[in-house]
Design a protein around this motif. Structure first.
Motif, mmCIF file in Angstrom:
data_model
loop_
_atom_site.group_PDB
_atom_site.id
_atom_site.type_symbol
_atom_site.label_atom_id
_atom_site.label_comp_id
_atom_site.label_asym_id
_atom_site.label_seq_id
_atom_site.Cartn_x
_atom_site.Cartn_y
_atom_site.Cartn_z
ATOM 1 N N PHE A 203 0.692 -1.248 0.108
ATOM 2 C CA PHE A 203 0.224 0.195 0.175
ATOM 3 C C PHE A 203 0.806 0.992 0.009
ATOM 4 N N TYR A 204 1.720 1.531 0.303
ATOM 5 C CA TYR A 204 2.949 2.349 1.188
ATOM 6 C C TYR A 204 3.662 2.736 -0.376
ATOM 7 N N THR A 205 4.462 1.693 -0.612
ATOM 8 C CA THR A 205 5.188 2.023 -1.526
ATOM 9 C C THR A 205 5.047 2.005 -3.539
ATOM 10 N N THR A 206 3.703 1.251 -3.228
ATOM 11 C CA THR A 206 3.096 0.934 -4.306
ATOM 12 C C THR A 206 2.022 2.386 -4.411
ATOM 13 N N LYS A 207 0.745 2.010 -3.653
ATOM 14 C CA LYS A 207 -0.116 3.285 -4.089
ATOM 15 C C LYS A 207 0.979 5.079 -4.212
ATOM 16 N N LEU A 208 1.136 5.433 -2.762
ATOM 17 C CA LEU A 208 1.213 6.429 -2.099
ATOM 18 C C LEU A 208 3.166 6.503 -2.626
ATOM 19 N N ARG A 209 3.816 5.788 -3.305
ATOM 20 C CA ARG A 209 5.227 6.020 -3.712
ATOM 21 C C ARG A 209 6.569 5.919 -2.334
ATOM 22 N N TYR A 210 5.325 5.559 -1.431
ATOM 23 C CA TYR A 210 6.654 5.548 0.016
ATOM 24 C C TYR A 210 7.849 4.651 -0.555
ATOM 25 N N ILE A 211 8.975 5.144 -0.533
ATOM 26 C CA ILE A 211 10.471 3.977 -0.913
ATOM 27 C C ILE A 211 11.086 4.447 0.996
ATOM 28 N N ILE A 212 12.319 2.912 1.490
ATOM 29 C CA ILE A 212 12.437 2.564 2.369
ATOM 30 C C ILE A 212 13.320 3.429 2.684
ATOM 31 N N SER A 213 13.783 3.499 3.421
ATOM 32 C CA SER A 213 14.772 5.445 3.769
ATOM 33 C C SER A 213 16.048 4.838 4.409
ATOM 34 N N ASN A 214 17.469 5.629 3.592
ATOM 35 C CA ASN A 214 18.393 5.193 4.010
ATOM 36 C C ASN A 214 18.817 4.497 5.562
ATOM 37 N N ILE A 215 17.863 5.155 6.218
ATOM 38 C CA ILE A 215 17.980 4.985 7.486
ATOM 39 C C ILE A 215 17.359 4.125 8.073
ATOM 40 N N SER A 216 16.980 2.563 7.354
ATOM 41 C CA SER A 216 15.962 1.761 7.964
ATOM 42 C C SER A 216 17.648 0.908 8.044
ATOM 43 N N PRO A 217 16.775 -0.410 8.509
ATOM 44 C CA PRO A 217 18.240 -0.905 8.972
ATOM 45 C C PRO A 217 18.645 -2.023 7.920
ATOM 46 N N SER A 218 17.646 -2.065 6.865
ATOM 47 C CA SER A 218 18.558 -2.508 6.416
ATOM 48 C C SER A 218 19.409 -2.032 4.926
ATOM 49 N N ARG A 219 18.675 -0.421 4.769
ATOM 50 C CA ARG A 219 19.695 -0.160 4.219
ATOM 51 C C ARG A 219 20.523 0.321 4.914
ATOM 52 N N VAL A 220 21.215 0.533 6.177
ATOM 53 C CA VAL A 220 21.907 0.807 7.195
ATOM 54 C C VAL A 220 22.975 0.033 7.010
ATOM 55 N N ASP A 221 22.891 -1.322 6.887
ATOM 56 C CA ASP A 221 23.355 -2.439 7.302
ATOM 57 C C ASP A 221 22.828 -3.891 6.819
ATOM 58 N N PRO A 222 22.522 -4.410 5.813
ATOM 59 C CA PRO A 222 21.948 -5.535 5.516
ATOM 60 C C PRO A 222 22.213 -6.713 6.279
ATOM 61 N N LEU A 223 23.272 -6.837 6.798
ATOM 62 C CA LEU A 223 23.003 -8.557 7.838
ATOM 63 C C LEU A 223 22.259 -7.544 9.401
ATOM 64 N N ILE A 224 22.302 -6.563 9.229
ATOM 65 C CA ILE A 224 21.931 -6.131 10.981
ATOM 66 C C ILE A 224 20.314 -6.181 10.273
ATOM 67 N N GLY A 225 20.075 -5.239 9.011
ATOM 68 C CA GLY A 225 18.086 -5.497 8.939
ATOM 69 C C GLY A 225 17.930 -6.612 8.556
ATOM 70 N N ALA A 226 18.342 -7.659 7.798
ATOM 71 C CA ALA A 226 17.872 -9.331 8.230
ATOM 72 C C ALA A 226 16.965 -9.502 9.103
ATOM 73 N N GLU A 227 18.239 -9.366 10.580
ATOM 74 C CA GLU A 227 17.478 -10.295 11.677
ATOM 75 C C GLU A 227 16.093 -9.231 11.741
#
Length: 246
Positions: A203-227
């Motif tokens: 809903f957020y990414t497709t309809k409203l065009r929000y994106i995953i922020s670079n401060i999201s865990p998966s962007r800061v560190d993929p290993l940490i983000g996976a957890e």
């Protein structure tokens, strides 16, 4: 001896040059620090001013009612520390119904945090209530001690919640949030979505065009983000916010 003398003068000049650079660097750092503090102060003032607004809906009269796709509701503003007991109970139950599944085992700990946040003075609410043309307004007043809408999750409330799904109401509310943010000079709207909540993420990414922020865990560190079981999404409104968050 002459060579030593010239060497000594060269060393002195080098020391003086380094000292000048050090002083200049210190001055530049001081100026930079002052600029950062001033900017932070300005941002804090903007946030403080936005938080002090008693009713953001006043600036957007067309958004006080929603009559589309077979539903008719009205919107009202509220604060976390001013919630009547029945309202508080209702939204806490609603939060649990919606979030216990996506949070999984972590919900028991997260629920305590969310409950505190929900009743804080900083928590702003937009209540969506069914309009009077379908149900008497007396049943939905937060001032009434006998109100049934915010107090319990009964059959009537389940009907209201079900009938508002897939009616573009969520999109309408998010557009309102974005308008409020822009009017109050905010650079972005940010939110957290559980990875397990696939419908919400789409809903957020497709309809409203929000994106995953670079401060999201998966962007800061993929290993940490996976957890981590969540992502931080954003929609920015200016270049500075875009550079920091996207």
């Amino acid at each position: 001896m002459g060579g030593e003398t010239r060497s000594g003068r060269g060393s002195a000049w080098w020391v003086e040059s380094m000292e000048a650079k050090r002083l200049l660097s210190g001055k530049e750092k001081k100026i930079k620090r002052k600029e950062v503090l001033e900017k932070k102060k300005a941002i804090d003032e903007i946030i403080k001013k936005a938080s002090s607004v008693k009713d953001h809906l006043v600036s957007f009269p067309p958004f006080c009612h929603y009559e589309r796709n077979g539903i008719s509701v009205c919107l009202e503003s509220g604060f976390g520390d001013q919630l009547a007991s029945p309202v508080k109970k209702y939204i806490q139950n609603l939060l649990k119904v919606n979030m216990e599944g996506p949070y999984g085992p972590e919900w028991q700990m997260e629920e305590k945090v969310k409950r505190r946040e929900m009743v804080s003075p900083e928590a702003h609410y937009i209540f969506v209530r069914q309009s009077t043309n379908t149900i008497s307004n007396e049943n939905f007043s937060t001032k009434s001690e006998e109100t049934t809408y915010p107090g319990q999750i009964d059959d009537q409330n389940r009907l209201l919640e079900t009938c508002t799904q897939r009616k573009e109401l969520g999109k309408f509310l998010m557009q309102l949030i974005e308008l409020i943010a822009r009017k109050n000079h905010m650079g972005a709207v940010m939110l957290t979505v559980q990875k397990a909540n696939v419908l919400a993420m789409n809903f957020y990414t497709t309809k409203l065009r929000y994106i995953i922020s670079n401060i999201s865990p998966s962007r800061v560190d993929p290993l940490i983000g996976a957890e981590k079981n969540y992502e931080i999404l954003c929609k920015t409104f200016d270049s500075e916010a875009k550079a920091k968050l996207e």
